[in-house]
Motif scaffolding. Structure first.
Motif, PDB file in Angstrom:
ATOM      1  N   VAL A 198     -15.345  17.759 -10.290  1.00 20.89           N
ATOM      2  CA  VAL A 198     -14.131  18.576 -10.383  1.00 20.89           C
ATOM      3  C   VAL A 198     -12.933  17.660 -10.164  1.00 20.89           C
ATOM      4  N   ALA A 199     -11.917  17.785 -10.990  1.00 25.09           N
ATOM      5  CA  ALA A 199     -10.713  16.952 -10.879  1.00 25.09           C
ATOM      6  C   ALA A 199      -9.989  17.259  -9.571  1.00 25.09           C
ATOM      7  N   GLU A 210     -19.104   8.409  -7.255  1.00 20.62           N
ATOM      8  CA  GLU A 210     -17.669   8.614  -7.052  1.00 20.62           C
ATOM      9  C   GLU A 210     -16.918   7.721  -8.029  1.00 20.62           C
ATOM     10  N   ILE A 211     -15.985   8.313  -8.781  1.00 21.98           N
ATOM     11  CA  ILE A 211     -15.212   7.600  -9.790  1.00 21.98           C
ATOM     12  C   ILE A 211     -13.734   7.812  -9.481  1.00 21.98           C
ATOM     13  N   ALA A 212     -12.964   6.700  -9.467  1.00 24.45           N
ATOM     14  CA  ALA A 212     -11.525   6.756  -9.182  1.00 24.45           C
ATOM     15  C   ALA A 212     -10.759   6.205 -10.374  1.00 24.45           C
ATOM     16  N   THR A 213      -9.770   6.967 -10.830  1.00 22.62           N
ATOM     17  CA  THR A 213      -8.904   6.563 -11.947  1.00 22.62           C
ATOM     18  C   THR A 213      -7.474   6.997 -11.633  1.00 22.62           C
ATOM     19  N   PRO A 214      -6.490   6.446 -12.344  1.00 22.98           N
ATOM     20  CA  PRO A 214      -5.102   6.876 -12.096  1.00 22.98           C
ATOM     21  C   PRO A 214      -4.834   8.322 -12.468  1.00 22.98           C
ATOM     22  N   ASP A 215      -5.668   8.937 -13.283  1.00 22.85           N
ATOM     23  CA  ASP A 215      -5.454  10.325 -13.709  1.00 22.85           C
ATOM     24  C   ASP A 215      -6.647  11.167 -13.279  1.00 22.85           C
ATOM     25  N   PRO A 216      -6.447  12.330 -12.647  1.00 20.77           N
ATOM     26  CA  PRO A 216      -7.588  13.134 -12.170  1.00 20.77           C
ATOM     27  C   PRO A 216      -8.447  13.671 -13.306  1.00 20.77           C
ATOM     28  N   GLN A 217      -7.839  14.095 -14.416  1.00 21.13           N
ATOM     29  CA  GLN A 217      -8.624  14.609 -15.534  1.00 21.13           C
ATOM     30  C   GLN A 217      -9.498  13.516 -16.150  1.00 21.13           C
ATOM     31  N   THR A 218      -8.971  12.315 -16.232  1.00 18.90           N
ATOM     32  CA  THR A 218      -9.756  11.191 -16.754  1.00 18.90           C
ATOM     33  C   THR A 218     -10.932  10.883 -15.843  1.00 18.90           C
ATOM     34  N   SER A 219     -10.723  10.981 -14.538  1.00 18.74           N
ATOM     35  CA  SER A 219     -11.806  10.739 -13.594  1.00 18.74           C
ATOM     36  C   SER A 219     -12.935  11.744 -13.779  1.00 18.74           C
ATOM     37  N   ALA A 220     -12.603  13.023 -13.937  1.00 19.58           N
ATOM     38  CA  ALA A 220     -13.632  14.045 -14.155  1.00 19.58           C
ATOM     39  C   ALA A 220     -14.338  13.832 -15.492  1.00 19.58           C
ATOM     40  N   PHE A 261       0.819  -1.212   0.000  1.00 16.21           N
ATOM     41  CA  PHE A 261       0.000   0.000   0.000  1.00 16.21           C
ATOM     42  C   PHE A 261       0.856   1.268   0.000  1.00 16.21           C
ATOM     43  N   TYR A 262       2.025   1.226   0.661  1.00 20.28           N
ATOM     44  CA  TYR A 262       2.846   2.431   0.777  1.00 20.28           C
ATOM     45  C   TYR A 262       3.812   2.600  -0.398  1.00 20.28           C
ATOM     46  N   SER A 263       4.217   1.493  -1.052  1.00 18.62           N
ATOM     47  CA  SER A 263       5.281   1.602  -2.047  1.00 18.62           C
ATOM     48  C   SER A 263       4.885   1.172  -3.444  1.00 18.62           C
ATOM     49  N   VAL A 264       3.980   0.219  -3.579  1.00 15.72           N
ATOM     50  CA  VAL A 264       3.698  -0.370  -4.889  1.00 15.72           C
ATOM     51  C   VAL A 264       2.373   0.112  -5.466  1.00 15.72           C
ATOM     52  N   ALA A 265       1.339   0.240  -4.647  1.00 21.17           N
ATOM     53  CA  ALA A 265      -0.006   0.540  -5.137  1.00 21.17           C
ATOM     54  C   ALA A 265      -0.039   1.868  -5.881  1.00 21.17           C
ATOM     55  N   THR A 266      -0.745   1.876  -7.010  1.00 20.08           N
ATOM     56  CA  THR A 266      -0.894   3.095  -7.822  1.00 20.08           C
ATOM     57  C   THR A 266      -1.898   4.041  -7.174  1.00 20.08           C
ATOM     58  N   PRO A 267      -1.564   5.312  -6.983  1.00 22.86           N
ATOM     59  CA  PRO A 267      -2.532   6.251  -6.394  1.00 22.86           C
ATOM     60  C   PRO A 267      -3.709   6.496  -7.336  1.00 22.86           C
ATOM     61  N   MET A 268      -4.908   6.499  -6.770  1.00 25.97           N
ATOM     62  CA  MET A 268      -6.134   6.707  -7.524  1.00 25.97           C
ATOM     63  C   MET A 268      -6.757   8.048  -7.121  1.00 25.97           C
ATOM     64  N   TYR A 269      -7.141   8.832  -8.141  1.00 27.68           N
ATOM     65  CA  TYR A 269      -7.757  10.140  -7.920  1.00 27.68           C
ATOM     66  C   TYR A 269      -9.264   9.994  -8.125  1.00 27.68           C
ATOM     67  N   SER A 270     -10.017  10.354  -7.096  1.00 34.94           N
ATOM     68  CA  SER A 270     -11.464  10.188  -7.153  1.00 34.94           C
ATOM     69  C   SER A 270     -12.139  11.524  -7.426  1.00 34.94           C
ATOM     70  N   THR A 271     -13.243  11.462  -8.154  1.00 36.52           N
ATOM     71  CA  THR A 271     -14.073  12.637  -8.454  1.00 36.52           C
ATOM     72  C   THR A 271     -15.489  12.341  -7.983  1.00 36.52           C
ATOM     73  N   LYS A 272     -15.996  13.207  -7.126  1.00 30.16           N
ATOM     74  CA  LYS A 272     -17.326  13.016  -6.560  1.00 30.16           C
ATOM     75  C   LYS A 272     -18.305  13.991  -7.193  1.00 30.16           C
ATOM     76  N   SER A 273     -19.522  13.519  -7.378  1.00 35.30           N
ATOM     77  CA  SER A 273     -20.580  14.362  -7.949  1.00 35.30           C
ATOM     78  C   SER A 273     -21.918  13.893  -7.381  1.00 35.30           C
ATOM     79  N   GLU A 274     -22.864  14.825  -7.379  1.00 36.04           N
ATOM     80  CA  GLU A 274     -24.210  14.546  -6.891  1.00 36.04           C
ATOM     81  C   GLU A 274     -25.226  15.141  -7.856  1.00 36.04           C
ATOM     82  N   PHE A 275     -26.292  14.420  -8.110  1.00 36.63           N
ATOM     83  CA  PHE A 275     -27.359  14.920  -8.973  1.00 36.63           C
ATOM     84  C   PHE A 275     -28.670  14.294  -8.528  1.00 36.63           C
ATOM     85  N   LEU A 276     -29.749  14.951  -8.868  1.00 38.53           N
ATOM     86  CA  LEU A 276     -31.071  14.483  -8.499  1.00 38.53           C
ATOM     87  C   LEU A 276     -32.016  14.645  -9.677  1.00 38.53           C
ATOM     88  N   ILE A 277     -33.093  13.886  -9.655  1.00 34.62           N
ATOM     89  CA  ILE A 277     -34.083  13.874 -10.730  1.00 34.62           C
ATOM     90  C   ILE A 277     -35.323  14.598 -10.235  1.00 34.62           C
TER      91      ILE A 277
END
Length: 556
Positions: free
Chosen positions: A515-516, A328-338, A217-233
């Motif tokens: 937002v990224a 909530e979406i997590a990807t290796p790149d923040p722009q890709t997550s957004a 977790f501290y040395s090998v795992a790839t950091p994931m950037y999450s983007t949160k959003s909320e919407f309603l109908i």
């Protein structure tokens, strides 16, 4: 619990000669604190030669001098004194049982546990020497004692080395305290050994896996950037409002509960994943080389494997109390997550529009078809009315009314002329000219009345009579009025359907725009390491408890 063997019959004989050094050697090898023993006695079985006691001892080179010089057997009073001295030593039950087993192994006769201690000491054997349990088993006939066995007394000592018995003795309480100390030291040694074994097992099954997980977790795992959003109908507000339960629930989250759940299910489905992969390249994002091997997706991975990864990194939840859908979406790149979040929100908005579009289109199509049919029927009724008016009198009822009014007027005038003629004839000498004029008027009125009555008769009889024409016109007017009502009803229905369709429209409103992020959100290094430690500890605990229970069941 040790079962004592049955006592055998013995007879005690006093030896003819006493060997003081041999007795001194036996006293030297007695337990510390024991009282000085008297000259030993020789105990033999009934019918056995007195020299057999020396032959019953194990064959040992160290005990050869003792076997050659057998000590003199003490008197019965001396044996009882030795047993009393042994009792005062404060020996434990475990030591007495060991002495009895040692005497049985060496085939030495003993009437009690204390007598077994006495006999072993007289034979030059230490009854309390530690040994294996297998060594306590009696050997077969003719089998020699194992090499390196216990030391038996007397033994040859090197020249020039003093090996005299100690004059210092210990009291029974000191002996007991010494033995308790030895037992405590043995318990402490066993405890340390068990703790070391437990520490080794914990290190192998808990600490090392936890250390490996923390290193990952501290040395090998790839950091994931999450983007949160909320919407309603939201549901469109009705212009005039709706009554009943629908009106009570309109404007609340319960009115769009089913739509929200359907949207959540769609975003978490494989269909949305495939569409996201086709539009934004979901598989390619997690197949790059910068992703660690555990989280990396193979380049030729199937849709099922990609969908498992999609469910892991795309988390969607719906709160029924507030009616808000959180994503909530997590990807290796923040722009890709957004970018992924915006694409999924667009898919959700399109799916919300499609949920009620078919229903609205069906309702509007039926209402428009009803209106077109009403218009066609009204057009036919109006054409029939115009056709009747072209072939007949425009207003047959007015014509009939006019004839009736004329006939009524003629009848009134005729009655007046008849009255005037009667008044003239009542005169004795009437004016003939006036009488003739009145009679002429009556004749002309009767002719006009007859003609009007004939016209009236012709208007109310026959196929083309005014009455028939009037009935046809009235029916055509009724059909036209009905067609008008139907057309008005269809038009009103169409308007209400359009309003209802507008009210059924769903709108997706984004309350929290994606937002990224600048800092990675996953993995949570410390929390995941602690969780791994708890998981490995729980597994080890369950395995240990299971093994303990099985061991207890097998031993019982």
């Amino acid at each position: 619990m040790t079962t004592k063997p049955k006592a055998k019959k013995f007879r005690i004989r006093r030896s003819e000669s006493l060997d003081v050094p041999a007795a001194g050697g036996a006293q030297h090898n007695a337990a510390p604190g024991a009282a000085p023993t008297r000259p030993p006695v020789q105990v033999v079985k009934k019918g056995m030669h007195p020299a057999g006691a020396a032959q019953s001892a194990p064959d040992n080179s160290a005990a050869a001098p003792a076997a050659q010089a057998a000590p003199e057997q003490p008197t019965p009073q001396g044996a009882e004194a030795e047993i009393d001295a042994i009792k005062r030593e404060g020996l434990t039950g475990r030591q007495l049982r060991m002495a009895r087993r040692m005497a049985q192994k060496n085939e030495l006769p003993a009437t009690s546990d204390y007598d077994a201690v006495r006999v072993l000491r007289n034979a030059g054997i230490d009854p309390f020497q530690r040994t294996n349990m297998l060594d306590l088993m009696p050997t077969s006939k003719g089998e020699k004692a194992p090499a390196g066995g216990r030391v038996q007394l007397p033994q040859t000592m090197p020249v020039g080395k003093s090996n005299l018995p100690s004059t210092e003795t210990m009291s029974p309480s000191e002996m007991r305290a010494l033995e308790i100390g030895e037992i405590q030291k043995d318990i402490a040694r066993r405890r340390r050994k068990r703790m070391l074994l437990l520490l080794a097992r914990l290190s192998a099954f808990v600490f090392l896996p936890t250390l490996f997980a923390g290193w990952y977790f501290y040395s090998v795992a790839t950091p994931m950037y999450s983007t949160k959003s909320e919407f309603l109908i939201l549901q469109a507000d009705a212009a005039g409002g709706s009554g009943g339960i629908g009106g009570l629930l309109s404007g609340t989250q319960f009115a769009t509960n089913q739509d929200s759940i359907a949207t959540q299910s769609y975003l978490a489905s494989k269909d949305a994943m495939l569409r996201l992969d086709a539009d934004e390249g979901f598989k390619a994002t997690f197949s790059e080389q910068n992703v660690d091997p555990i989280q990396r997706l193979d380049t030729d991975a199937s849709n099922e494997e990609a969908y498992k990864l999609y469910k892991k990194y795309v988390k969607i939840g719906y709160d029924p109390t507030e009616g808000v859908i959180r994503m909530e979406i997590a990807t290796p790149d923040p722009q890709t997550s957004a970018r992924f979040a915006e694409a999924l929100i667009g898919y959700a908005e399109q799916r919300v529009d499609d949920l009620s579009q078919r229903k609205r289109e069906d309702q509007l199509r039926d209402a428009r078809a009803s209106l077109e049919q009403a218009k066609a029927e009204r057009r036919e009724a109006q054409a029939a009315m115009v056709g009747l008016q072209e072939t007949t009198i425009l207003d047959p009822e007015g014509v009939i009314g006019s004839l009736r009014q004329q006939i009524s007027n003629m009848q009134i005038q005729l009655q007046e002329k008849e009255l005037q003629l009667a008044a003239l004839e009542d005169n004795p000498r009437p004016n003939q000219a006036r009488v003739d004029g009145v009679r002429g008027d009556i004749r002309r009125l009767n002719a006009l009345l007859a003609r009007l009555q004939s016209e009236m008769t012709e208007a109310t009889q026959g196929e083309s009579s005014l009455a028939q024409q009037t009935a046809q016109i009235q029916m055509a007017q009724a059909d036209l009025a009905t067609a008008d009502l139907l057309m008005q009803s269809a038009l009103q229905t169409l308007k209400q359907t359009e309003l209802e369709a507008n009210r059924q429209v769903r709108y997706l409103t984004t309350s929290v725009v994606p937002v990224a992020s600048e800092d990675p959100s996953y993995p949570r290094k410390f929390e995941n390491t602690i969780l791994a430690f708890l998981i490995f500890s729980g597994i080890y605990l369950m395995i240990s408890l299971t093994a303990s229970i099985l061991r207890e069941q097998v031993s019982s």
